[in-house]
Write a protein that holds these residues in place. Structure first.
Motif, PDB file in Angstrom:
ATOM      1  N   ALA A   6      77.855  70.187  68.375  1.00  0.00           N
ATOM      2  CA  ALA A   6      77.459  69.986  69.838  1.00  0.00           C
ATOM      3  C   ALA A   6      78.215  68.674  70.292  1.00  0.00           C
ATOM      4  N   ASP A   7      78.596  68.778  71.585  1.00  0.00           N
ATOM      5  CA  ASP A   7      79.035  67.422  72.230  1.00  0.00           C
ATOM      6  C   ASP A   7      78.203  66.398  72.300  1.00  0.00           C
ATOM      7  N   TRP A   8      78.127  65.467  71.368  1.00  0.00           N
ATOM      8  CA  TRP A   8      77.063  64.348  71.508  1.00  0.00           C
ATOM      9  C   TRP A   8      77.553  63.320  72.534  1.00  0.00           C
ATOM     10  N   ASN A   9      78.862  63.240  72.766  1.00  0.00           N
ATOM     11  CA  ASN A   9      79.321  62.129  73.900  1.00  0.00           C
ATOM     12  C   ASN A   9      78.986  62.656  75.105  1.00  0.00           C
ATOM     13  N   ALA A  10      78.354  63.851  75.197  1.00  0.00           N
ATOM     14  CA  ALA A  10      77.901  64.194  76.755  1.00  0.00           C
ATOM     15  C   ALA A  10      76.536  63.817  76.808  1.00  0.00           C
ATOM     16  N   PHE A  11      75.869  63.345  76.017  1.00  0.00           N
ATOM     17  CA  PHE A  11      74.564  62.863  75.952  1.00  0.00           C
ATOM     18  C   PHE A  11      74.232  61.841  77.149  1.00  0.00           C
ATOM     19  N   ASP A  12      73.640  62.194  78.115  1.00  0.00           N
ATOM     20  CA  ASP A  12      73.309  61.313  79.325  1.00  0.00           C
ATOM     21  C   ASP A  12      72.179  60.308  79.090  1.00  0.00           C
ATOM     22  N   SER A  13      72.499  59.138  78.767  1.00  0.00           N
ATOM     23  CA  SER A  13      71.658  58.224  78.139  1.00  0.00           C
ATOM     24  C   SER A  13      70.289  57.864  79.183  1.00  0.00           C
ATOM     25  N   GLU A  14      71.124  57.666  80.613  1.00  0.00           N
ATOM     26  CA  GLU A  14      70.063  57.446  81.533  1.00  0.00           C
ATOM     27  C   GLU A  14      69.078  58.574  81.924  1.00  0.00           C
ATOM     28  N   GLY A  51      69.926  65.792  80.928  1.00  0.00           N
ATOM     29  CA  GLY A  51      70.765  66.067  82.189  1.00  0.00           C
ATOM     30  C   GLY A  51      71.013  67.598  82.157  1.00  0.00           C
ATOM     31  N   ASP A  52      72.253  67.726  82.322  1.00  0.00           N
ATOM     32  CA  ASP A  52      72.883  69.105  82.439  1.00  0.00           C
ATOM     33  C   ASP A  52      73.053  70.100  81.042  1.00  0.00           C
ATOM     34  N   GLU A  53      73.162  69.143  79.991  1.00  0.00           N
ATOM     35  CA  GLU A  53      73.428  69.568  78.516  1.00  0.00           C
ATOM     36  C   GLU A  53      72.345  69.842  77.862  1.00  0.00           C
TER      37      GLU A  53
END
Ligand SMILES: C[S@@+](CC[C@H](N)C(=O)[O-])C[C@H]1O[C@@H](n2cnc3c(N)ncnc32)[C@H](O)[C@@H]1O
Length: 260
Positions: A20-28, A205-207
């Motif tokens: 998984a691309d954890w750095n694509a986690f949209d915190s807001e 978000g989109d992920e």
């Protein structure tokens, strides 16, 4: 728009933590969906954890201990449950986006977290912390890292909310995540861990991120080898509106680390 789990055949049969691309986690986006307002299920969880820690330290009084919240993501309420008991609190998180979000929040968190603190301060030791924002600013240390590399026997109290089952589709990795969490605690340390029950994965978000479907019995079986005595399992179910599609409720486990 309601994001649903990918249709069968579209989703990878197995998605490991590393995939998984954890750095694509949209915190807001995560906060907006999950924690903008206090949900009844989170409120129940806060009461259970608050009362468990309060009861533990009434029976085992002592100096403040170092605490850890594993996989903090964009959620401050596990750290707030630790606040009265800790000399310092490590907010341990893998995603760079979430680590940056945590760094911003601990300097003075946003007003939505006041509703979460209001539930905590119904109990006496929490009410004694007059300025939780300042207390968190002083106690919190954000640490970016991978829970599979957590050091052993370091912390005197710990929380891990919606992480071990919400980072992989593989039950082996879920079990390993729980083991790493338990083993980072010192013998006798109280802990609280929350899990999504029957999760099919989730969108931020989109992920879309992977999860493995666990039951209360599986959570109990996974934690019991690391606990002194019984692990309390609380089934929260879905009170009111579901948070999203593709899960059966929330679970909270409370216990005390054994010495193996
Ligand atoms: C569903 S979120 C839960 C966030 C937060 N604890 C909460 O209660 O809402 C899962 C979290 O696990 C983190 N995570 C995923 N893999 C991880 C790893 N290997 N080590 C540490 N954290 C990880 C993610 O970055 C994300 O913050």
């Amino acid at each position: 728009m309601v994001l649903r789990p990918p249709a069968p055949g579209v989703v990878k049969a197995q998605e490991l933590n590393d995939d998984a691309d954890w750095n694509a986690f949209d915190s807001e986006a995560y906060v907006a969906h999950n924690y903008r307002d206090l949900r009844p299920d989170d409120e129940q969880i806060i009461r259970i954890v608050r009362d468990y820690f309060t009861d533990h330290f009434r029976r085992h009084p002592g100096d403040p201990v170092p605490g850890i919240d594993v996989g903090s993501g964009a959620n401050l309420y596990p750290a707030l449950t630790l606040l009265p008991w800790c000399s310092e609190i490590t907010l341990f998180e893998y995603a760079a986006t979430n680590a940056a979000w945590l760094e911003r929040q601990v300097t003075g968190y946003e007003p939505n977290w006041d509703a979460f603190w209001d539930v905590l301060r119904e109990a006496r030791p929490y009410a004694g912390t007059e300025n939780p924002r300042a207390a968190l600013r002083l106690a919190a240390r954000v640490k970016q890292g991978n829970l599979f590399s957590l050091p052993e026997a370091r912390w005197g109290i710990g929380t891990m909310f919606f992480v071990a089952e919400s980072m992989t589709t593989a039950h082996e990795e879920f079990q390993e995540g729980v083991r790493r969490f338990a083993e980072c605690l010192l013998p006798g340390a109280p802990f609280a861990a929350a899990f999504m029950e029957g999760s099919e994965g989730y969108a931020v978000g989109d992920e879309f991120f992977p999860a493995c479907s666990v039951t209360g019995a599986q959570v109990r079986d996974t934690l019991t080898p690391f606990a002194e005595g019984e692990v309390q399992i609380h089934s929260i179910g879905i009170p009111g509106d579901p948070l999203r599609v593709g899960y059966k409720g929330m679970l909270v486990a409370c216990g005390r680390r054994n010495s193996d």
